[in-house]
Design an enzyme around this catalytic site. Sequence first.
Site, mmCIF file in Angstrom:
data_model
loop_
_atom_site.group_PDB
_atom_site.id
_atom_site.type_symbol
_atom_site.label_atom_id
_atom_site.label_comp_id
_atom_site.label_asym_id
_atom_site.label_seq_id
_atom_site.Cartn_x
_atom_site.Cartn_y
_atom_site.Cartn_z
ATOM 1 C CG HIS A 115 -42.873 -74.615 37.558
ATOM 2 N ND1 HIS A 115 -43.265 -73.647 38.455
ATOM 3 C CD2 HIS A 115 -42.761 -73.990 36.355
ATOM 4 C CE1 HIS A 115 -43.363 -72.487 37.825
ATOM 5 N NE2 HIS A 115 -43.079 -72.670 36.554
ATOM 6 C CD GLU A 150 -59.920 -80.963 53.926
ATOM 7 O OE1 GLU A 150 -59.998 -79.710 54.059
ATOM 8 O OE2 GLU A 150 -60.899 -81.719 54.073
ATOM 9 C CG HIS A 205 -43.624 -67.899 37.266
ATOM 10 N ND1 HIS A 205 -42.436 -67.720 36.607
ATOM 11 C CD2 HIS A 205 -44.111 -69.074 36.798
ATOM 12 C CE1 HIS A 205 -42.225 -68.736 35.782
ATOM 13 N NE2 HIS A 205 -43.236 -69.572 35.888
ATOM 14 C CG HIS A 245 -47.826 -71.223 35.410
ATOM 15 N ND1 HIS A 245 -47.712 -71.150 34.024
ATOM 16 C CD2 HIS A 245 -46.564 -71.375 35.886
ATOM 17 C CE1 HIS A 245 -46.431 -71.247 33.684
ATOM 18 N NE2 HIS A 245 -45.718 -71.396 34.798
ATOM 19 C CD GLU A 301 -38.013 -72.728 35.068
ATOM 20 O OE1 GLU A 301 -36.981 -72.775 35.773
ATOM 21 O OE2 GLU A 301 -38.655 -71.686 34.849
#
Length: 277
Positions: A138, A168, A209, A140, A115
């Site tokens: 990145h 928040e 994803h 999940h 990525e």
Amino acid sequence: MKFKDSKYVEKMSEITNELYKHGWDERNGGNVSLRLTQDEVDQFDDLDKTLRNIPIKFDATPLAGQYFLVTGTGRYFKNVHNYPERDTGLVRITDEGNSVDLLWGFNDGGEPTSEFPSHLMTHINRQKVDSNQRVVMHCHPTNLVALSFTHELDEGSVSRLLWKMQAESLVVFPEGIGIIPYMTPGTNEIGQATADKMNEFRVVMWPHHGIFACGDSMDEVYGLIETVEKACMIYTAIKSQGGDILQSITDDDLRDLAKSFNVTPNPNFLSMQPINN
């Protein structure tokens, strides 16, 4: 001083381990990149030569000469804190932009995450928005991914929902959350779609994803993702208790929050009609 003993490697090891312990980076899922300045690199005496050159499938010319500490492709986050010199690497974007020079790490022949082009595209766009932003992350998050299956994939609706799950949320991501369509990961197409959203947002949902986020430091970006996921977790808990919301944070409450914490909520989202969840 050796780079392996630096605060940057230490923080990368700490954050990747925390991401793994949260269950957000199973197996080899997830990736992180941190941009370092020339002055920061110059303080180390073991970064004066190129170990090898690694091609990348993206023209990163706008970032030529910049340095990135990045996690490796196929690497398990649960191992980074024990093997940082194997599972991460410090690279410099070449002048040609289609490859990187490895200065440290990936000592078993590894390469940057698949990525990495997506990271670089986001770095390019976010530097135009705020030159202090230097981290892309990145992972999940479980409840965020689940939300992408059960809720309309509309940026305003999702942003308002998460703002109203906890006070928040509005303070941490007042611009809301960007959303792209489901796309094949590891491609330049998903990277470009994400980078385009990063012109407006610091956090982008990859439906079914995970999440892409950026900011000034690894702690800040980790905290951003943590806040988004906590809001999704609260929504999951509400649904598991029957789904009936008897009372909640109102739009007026959101406006008061924004005023108290001196943040500017996305006006397109705050002015939307109330949604039924």
